[in-house]
Motif scaffolding. Structure first.
Motif, PDB file in Angstrom:
ATOM      1  N   THR A   1       0.827  -1.207   0.000  1.00 37.53           N
ATOM      2  CA  THR A   1       0.000   0.000   0.000  1.00 37.53           C
ATOM      3  C   THR A   1       0.862   1.257   0.000  1.00 37.53           C
ATOM      4  O   THR A   1       0.590   2.207  -0.743  1.00 37.53           O
ATOM      5  N   ARG A   2       1.920   1.264   0.807  1.00 38.64           N
ATOM      6  CA  ARG A   2       2.814   2.418   0.875  1.00 38.64           C
ATOM      7  C   ARG A   2       3.495   2.660  -0.473  1.00 38.64           C
ATOM      8  O   ARG A   2       3.630   3.793  -0.912  1.00 38.64           O
TER       9      ARG A   2
ATOM     10  N   ARG B   1       2.348   1.857  -3.437  1.00 42.72           N
ATOM     11  CA  ARG B   1       1.336   2.391  -4.365  1.00 42.72           C
ATOM     12  C   ARG B   1       1.115   3.880  -4.103  1.00 42.72           C
ATOM     13  O   ARG B   1       1.046   4.684  -5.040  1.00 42.72           O
ATOM     14  N   GLN B   2       1.031   4.262  -2.837  1.00 44.01           N
ATOM     15  CA  GLN B   2       0.835   5.673  -2.501  1.00 44.01           C
ATOM     16  C   GLN B   2       2.029   6.515  -2.941  1.00 44.01           C
ATOM     17  O   GLN B   2       1.848   7.639  -3.435  1.00 44.01           O
ATOM     18  N   ASP B   3       3.226   5.996  -2.766  1.00 42.59           N
ATOM     19  CA  ASP B   3       4.419   6.740  -3.166  1.00 42.59           C
ATOM     20  C   ASP B   3       4.478   6.948  -4.671  1.00 42.59           C
ATOM     21  O   ASP B   3       4.911   8.005  -5.142  1.00 42.59           O
TER      22      ASP B   3
ATOM     23  N   LYS C   1       2.020   9.741  -5.464  1.00 45.17           N
ATOM     24  CA  LYS C   1       2.588  11.038  -5.066  1.00 45.17           C
ATOM     25  C   LYS C   1       3.649  11.497  -6.060  1.00 45.17           C
ATOM     26  O   LYS C   1       3.702  12.679  -6.417  1.00 45.17           O
TER      27      LYS C   1
ATOM     28  N   CYS D   1      -6.010  13.468  -1.935  1.00 41.73           N
ATOM     29  CA  CYS D   1      -5.846  12.005  -1.913  1.00 41.73           C
ATOM     30  C   CYS D   1      -5.211  11.543  -0.607  1.00 41.73           C
ATOM     31  O   CYS D   1      -5.620  10.527  -0.035  1.00 41.73           O
ATOM     32  N   ILE D   2      -4.221  12.274  -0.121  1.00 41.92           N
ATOM     33  CA  ILE D   2      -3.568  11.920   1.141  1.00 41.92           C
ATOM     34  C   ILE D   2      -4.559  12.031   2.296  1.00 41.92           C
ATOM     35  O   ILE D   2      -4.647  11.132   3.147  1.00 41.92           O
TER      36      ILE D   2
ATOM     37  N   ALA E   1      -7.101   9.142   2.069  1.00 43.30           N
ATOM     38  CA  ALA E   1      -6.493   7.870   2.463  1.00 43.30           C
ATOM     39  C   ALA E   1      -6.298   7.806   3.974  1.00 43.30           C
ATOM     40  O   ALA E   1      -6.546   6.761   4.594  1.00 43.30           O
ATOM     41  N   ASN E   2      -5.884   8.910   4.588  1.00 44.99           N
ATOM     42  CA  ASN E   2      -5.699   8.924   6.034  1.00 44.99           C
ATOM     43  C   ASN E   2      -7.027   8.779   6.776  1.00 44.99           C
ATOM     44  O   ASN E   2      -7.091   8.084   7.796  1.00 44.99           O
TER      45      ASN E   2
END
Length: 133
Positions: free
Chosen positions: A52-53, A55-57, A60, A96-97, A100-101
């Motif tokens: 997941t991390r 994919r988020q990176d 970004k 998006c951040i 997601a949070n």
């Protein structure tokens, strides 16, 4: 892509116990998959968080590259873009951040409620069943 598979899935797919896999088979599997004991294991949770991390990176990074491209075009060319358009990728990334949070917080809160419902003002299922009897 990083795929997460359980030992049971591998055993079912290949038709033999994991202990009987040769080292060459294990090496080949480990190049394409992350093997975990079960979906309820801490290893699965850790692998899922890494996936997941990552994919988020990537998302970004894409937003940042688009922002830099827009900024360079705005500053170095004759193209006269609105500054609002230039900063849209940063706002979308921030949205998006935040989304997601909030989603992660809701998941953690639901898991905490399952473990200790009294902390959230709810009674345990056993108490409800006993009082109904």
């Amino acid at each position: 892509k990083m795929r997460i598979v359980t030992v049971e899935d591998l055993e079912n797919a290949l038709g033999k116990p994991f202990a009987e896999f040769t080292q060459a088979e294990k090496d080949l599997i480990s190049k394409k998959y992350t093997v975990v004991p079960s979906t309820s294991s801490p290893q699965f949770e850790a692998a899922y968080k890494v996936k997941t991390r990552a994919r988020q990176d990537v998302v970004k990074l894409i937003f940042r590259v688009v922002f830099i491209i827009f900024l360079v075009f705005q500053l170095d060319t004759e193209m006269d873009m609105n500054w609002w358009v230039v900063f849209v990728p940063l706002w979308l990334m921030s949205f998006c951040i935040c989304f997601a949070n909030c989603q992660n917080f809701a998941e953690v809160q639901a898991m905490a409620m399952e473990k200790d419902p009294e902390l959230f003002g709810e009674k345990k299922n056993n108490d409800n069943e006993e009082s109904a009897s």
